[in-house]
Design a protein around this motif. Structure first.
Motif, PDB file in Angstrom:
ATOM      1  N   ALA A  17     -64.081 -16.237 -47.280  1.00  0.00           N
ATOM      2  CA  ALA A  17     -63.144 -16.550 -46.929  1.00  0.00           C
ATOM      3  C   ALA A  17     -63.544 -18.040 -45.279  1.00  0.00           C
ATOM      4  CB  ALA A  17     -62.420 -15.815 -45.678  1.00  0.00           C
ATOM      5  N   LEU A  18     -65.299 -18.102 -45.404  1.00  0.00           N
ATOM      6  CA  LEU A  18     -65.609 -18.943 -44.828  1.00  0.00           C
ATOM      7  C   LEU A  18     -66.072 -20.265 -45.852  1.00  0.00           C
ATOM      8  CD1 LEU A  18     -67.085 -17.514 -42.141  1.00  0.00           C
ATOM      9  CD2 LEU A  18     -65.413 -18.599 -42.047  1.00  0.00           C
ATOM     10  N   GLY A  19     -66.398 -20.185 -47.313  1.00  0.00           N
ATOM     11  CA  GLY A  19     -66.903 -20.739 -47.793  1.00  0.00           C
ATOM     12  C   GLY A  19     -67.669 -20.684 -48.678  1.00  0.00           C
ATOM     13  N   ALA A  20     -68.709 -19.914 -48.571  1.00  0.00           N
ATOM     14  CA  ALA A  20     -69.524 -19.346 -49.316  1.00  0.00           C
ATOM     15  C   ALA A  20     -69.271 -18.817 -50.725  1.00  0.00           C
ATOM     16  CB  ALA A  20     -71.296 -17.350 -48.794  1.00  0.00           C
ATOM     17  N   ARG A  21     -70.070 -18.909 -51.509  1.00  0.00           N
ATOM     18  CA  ARG A  21     -70.123 -19.070 -52.837  1.00  0.00           C
ATOM     19  C   ARG A  21     -70.417 -17.314 -53.309  1.00  0.00           C
ATOM     20  NH1 ARG A  21     -72.536 -22.718 -56.065  1.00  0.00           N
ATOM     21  NH2 ARG A  21     -70.338 -22.765 -57.887  1.00  0.00           N
ATOM     22  N   LEU A  22     -70.439 -16.809 -53.092  1.00  0.00           N
ATOM     23  CA  LEU A  22     -70.714 -15.599 -53.345  1.00  0.00           C
ATOM     24  C   LEU A  22     -70.376 -15.199 -55.391  1.00  0.00           C
ATOM     25  CD1 LEU A  22     -70.384 -14.934 -51.356  1.00  0.00           C
ATOM     26  CD2 LEU A  22     -70.470 -12.892 -51.141  1.00  0.00           C
ATOM     27  N   LEU A  23     -71.359 -15.499 -56.503  1.00  0.00           N
ATOM     28  CA  LEU A  23     -70.144 -15.318 -58.054  1.00  0.00           C
ATOM     29  C   LEU A  23     -71.272 -14.558 -58.819  1.00  0.00           C
ATOM     30  CD1 LEU A  23     -70.884 -19.188 -58.554  1.00  0.00           C
ATOM     31  CD2 LEU A  23     -69.141 -18.202 -57.302  1.00  0.00           C
ATOM     32  N   THR A  24     -70.257 -14.394 -59.638  1.00  0.00           N
ATOM     33  CA  THR A  24     -70.899 -13.382 -60.803  1.00  0.00           C
ATOM     34  C   THR A  24     -71.783 -14.337 -61.859  1.00  0.00           C
ATOM     35  OG1 THR A  24     -69.136 -13.834 -62.540  1.00  0.00           O
ATOM     36  CG2 THR A  24     -68.698 -11.890 -61.114  1.00  0.00           C
ATOM     37  N   ALA A  25     -72.337 -13.121 -63.099  1.00  0.00           N
ATOM     38  CA  ALA A  25     -73.597 -13.876 -63.837  1.00  0.00           C
ATOM     39  C   ALA A  25     -72.568 -15.137 -64.444  1.00  0.00           C
ATOM     40  CB  ALA A  25     -74.154 -13.010 -64.520  1.00  0.00           C
ATOM     41  N   ALA A  26     -71.576 -14.495 -64.948  1.00  0.00           N
ATOM     42  CA  ALA A  26     -70.467 -15.722 -65.232  1.00  0.00           C
ATOM     43  C   ALA A  26     -70.214 -17.284 -64.384  1.00  0.00           C
ATOM     44  CB  ALA A  26     -69.417 -15.010 -66.167  1.00  0.00           C
ATOM     45  N   GLY A  27     -70.666 -17.271 -63.096  1.00  0.00           N
ATOM     46  CA  GLY A  27     -70.429 -18.007 -62.745  1.00  0.00           C
ATOM     47  C   GLY A  27     -68.410 -18.229 -62.065  1.00  0.00           C
ATOM     48  N   ALA A  28     -67.913 -17.051 -61.938  1.00  0.00           N
ATOM     49  CA  ALA A  28     -66.949 -16.524 -61.236  1.00  0.00           C
ATOM     50  C   ALA A  28     -67.046 -16.126 -59.698  1.00  0.00           C
ATOM     51  CB  ALA A  28     -65.932 -15.979 -62.063  1.00  0.00           C
ATOM     52  N   PRO A  29     -65.915 -15.895 -59.029  1.00  0.00           N
ATOM     53  CA  PRO A  29     -66.685 -15.599 -57.839  1.00  0.00           C
ATOM     54  C   PRO A  29     -66.205 -13.711 -58.067  1.00  0.00           C
ATOM     55  CG  PRO A  29     -64.456 -17.197 -57.890  1.00  0.00           C
ATOM     56  CD  PRO A  29     -65.040 -17.102 -59.027  1.00  0.00           C
ATOM     57  N   ILE A  30     -66.709 -13.850 -57.156  1.00  0.00           N
ATOM     58  CA  ILE A  30     -66.610 -11.866 -56.416  1.00  0.00           C
ATOM     59  C   ILE A  30     -65.712 -11.104 -56.657  1.00  0.00           C
ATOM     60  CG2 ILE A  30     -69.275 -11.314 -57.200  1.00  0.00           C
ATOM     61  CD1 ILE A  30     -68.639 -10.688 -53.912  1.00  0.00           C
ATOM     62  N   ARG A  31     -65.235  -9.788 -57.100  1.00  0.00           N
ATOM     63  CA  ARG A  31     -63.779  -9.798 -57.369  1.00  0.00           C
ATOM     64  C   ARG A  31     -64.114  -9.372 -55.297  1.00  0.00           C
ATOM     65  NH1 ARG A  31     -63.101  -4.948 -60.499  1.00  0.00           N
ATOM     66  NH2 ARG A  31     -64.899  -4.576 -60.447  1.00  0.00           N
ATOM     67  N   PRO A  32     -62.361  -8.951 -54.580  1.00  0.00           N
ATOM     68  CA  PRO A  32     -63.093  -7.943 -53.321  1.00  0.00           C
ATOM     69  C   PRO A  32     -63.726  -6.481 -53.040  1.00  0.00           C
ATOM     70  CG  PRO A  32     -60.849  -9.337 -54.193  1.00  0.00           C
ATOM     71  CD  PRO A  32     -61.522  -8.928 -55.200  1.00  0.00           C
ATOM     72  N   GLY A  33     -64.381  -6.119 -52.311  1.00  0.00           N
ATOM     73  CA  GLY A  33     -65.109  -4.961 -51.659  1.00  0.00           C
ATOM     74  C   GLY A  33     -66.202  -4.977 -52.210  1.00  0.00           C
ATOM     75  N   LEU A  34     -66.444  -3.331 -52.724  1.00  0.00           N
ATOM     76  CA  LEU A  34     -67.340  -2.462 -52.891  1.00  0.00           C
ATOM     77  C   LEU A  34     -67.920  -3.118 -54.133  1.00  0.00           C
ATOM     78  CD1 LEU A  34     -70.508  -1.506 -52.035  1.00  0.00           C
ATOM     79  CD2 LEU A  34     -68.866   1.156 -52.471  1.00  0.00           C
ATOM     80  N   ALA A  35     -66.220  -2.981 -54.717  1.00  0.00           N
ATOM     81  CA  ALA A  35     -66.085  -2.891 -56.734  1.00  0.00           C
ATOM     82  C   ALA A  35     -66.704  -4.293 -56.685  1.00  0.00           C
ATOM     83  CB  ALA A  35     -65.561  -3.297 -56.722  1.00  0.00           C
ATOM     84  N   GLY A  36     -66.676  -5.540 -56.099  1.00  0.00           N
ATOM     85  CA  GLY A  36     -66.934  -6.659 -55.951  1.00  0.00           C
ATOM     86  C   GLY A  36     -68.264  -7.500 -55.659  1.00  0.00           C
ATOM     87  N   LEU A  37     -69.085  -6.504 -54.868  1.00  0.00           N
ATOM     88  CA  LEU A  37     -70.457  -6.849 -54.784  1.00  0.00           C
ATOM     89  C   LEU A  37     -71.177  -6.179 -55.839  1.00  0.00           C
ATOM     90  CD1 LEU A  37     -71.390  -7.411 -52.206  1.00  0.00           C
ATOM     91  CD2 LEU A  37     -71.729  -5.746 -51.320  1.00  0.00           C
TER      92      LEU A  37
END
Length: 380
Positions: free
Chosen positions: A148-168
């Protein structure tokens, strides 16, 4: 004899009454039997539920907001602004109390809405942001907050991770630069009374995961996910083992990574409420919370109130829904006398349901005590 001034400084009675409601009920009772007693009010909190209420009671301005709740729904909440100091509360924004229908979401609950509040505080001109941690619904290591503050948290495919522990679980690449740039020049304070690290047997998943719906197997898996995420978010291993990193499902860790200073939630709230100034005018201080127990003695709000009051030469009284401390423990904490609600109720649900009524009754007893009047003899 000149009546002694009484300062009411209770925390909330969790699940029953806010600190302000506790103050109001006690005031009604005390005023009924000791109308001459001057009463000062200072509702407190320890970084969890009631932190914003305490700031508002001290004169801060309310700032209503609509944010993303813990499971992605819209959530109405309020933060507080006093000059250049903002006070935010995770519990009301994205905590357990914010879950629709109270349905736990251990894998998908997120802290995104808390990050939205931090960004709004910056936009409003706040230069110091106090974040009350506690009562969280998620175990996402603050990933949503960071996004929400702008940090880029990405998957190996370069997409933003999903919410929550599942996304982490999908986290493969991190860029915290945008979030750190947004907070440049901002003093960030993580306010809580939790000393848990992020990982391990005393970490956030092991200690707090079960109350959010994680089973034994889930806890082990969550700890491994958090450890992998920490390698990316904290490559120098500077913050993951810090006391308080495990607060609020790891939101404490995220704030530390962003440069936050951790402080005792009780200390922070007492400062915001200008407690020490109010204390100067009081001869007696009445504090309390839903349950006075061993945890109370380890830096929670009522214990800090008692410590400061004793140092100032004031007598300390306490009231609680239930009291699990013996007389010696209470006296060691500086509390000369305590009243409970449970002994005046049929059972715990009855004490919760009749909280205001019972506090009024206890207030009347306290008023008689302050006036030097013998307690009424119970009827047959």
């Amino acid at each position: 004899m000149t009546p002694r001034t009484l300062l009411l400084a209770p925390d909330k009675f969790k699940g029953s009454l806010t600190a302000a409601e506790v103050v109001a009920a006690l005031t009604r009772g005390i005023s009924a039997t000791a109308p001459e007693t001057p009463i000062l009010a200072c509702p407190i909190a320890d970084g969890g539920d009631g932190t914003v209420d305490a700031a508002l009671a001290a004169g801060a301005a309310p700032r209503p907001a609509v944010i993303t709740g813990p499971t992605g729904h819209e959530r109405e909440t309020t933060w507080a602004l006093d000059g250049i100091t903002a006070v935010l509360e995770l519990a009301d924004a994205v905590g357990l109390k914010a879950l629709p229908g109270g349905t736990l979401a251990p894998q998908t609950a997120s802290t995104h809405g808390l990050g939205e509040l931090i960004a709004r505080a910056v936009d409003a001109g706040a230069r110091q942001i106090v974040v009350g941690l506690g009562g969280s619904a998620s175990t996402d290591a603050g990933a949503g907050l960071l996004q929400a503050l702008g940090a880029r948290l990405l998957t190996a495919a370069g997409a933003p991770i999903r919410p929550g522990l599942a996304g982490l679980r999908e986290l493969a690449e991190v860029d915290l630069g945008p979030a750190r740039a947004l907070l440049d020049g901002i003093t960030l304070v993580a306010a809580n009374d939790v000393q848990n690290p992020l990982l391990g047997p005393e970490g956030t998943a092991a200690v707090y995961g079960p109350q959010k719906g994680l089973g034994p197997k889930d806890v082990r898996e969550a700890d491994a996910v958090l450890a992998a995420a920490a390698e990316l978010l904290d490559p120098g291993a500077v913050h993951r083992d810090a006391p308080g990193a495990g607060a609020a499902g790891g939101a404490g860790f995220a704030l530390l990574v962003l440069g936050a200073t951790q402080r005792s939630g009780a200390d922070v709230v007492l400062e915001l409420a200008d407690f020490d100034t109010r204390l100067q005018g009081a001869a007696v201080v009445l504090t309390g919370e839903g349950r006075l127990d061993a945890q109370t003695l380890h830096g929670k709000g009522p214990a800090e109130v008692a410590r400061r009051a004793v140092a100032a030469g004031a007598e300390v009284l306490a009231v609680a829904g239930a009291i699990d401390l013996d007389t010696a423990q209470l006296h060691e904490a500086g509390i000369s006398r305590a009243w409970d609600l449970l002994s005046r109720a049929a059972d715990v649900p009855d004490a919760i349901a009749r909280g205001e009524e019972l506090l009024d009754l206890v207030g009347r007893e306290i008023g008689r005590s302050l006036s030097g009047v013998a307690p009424e003899t119970p009827g047959p």
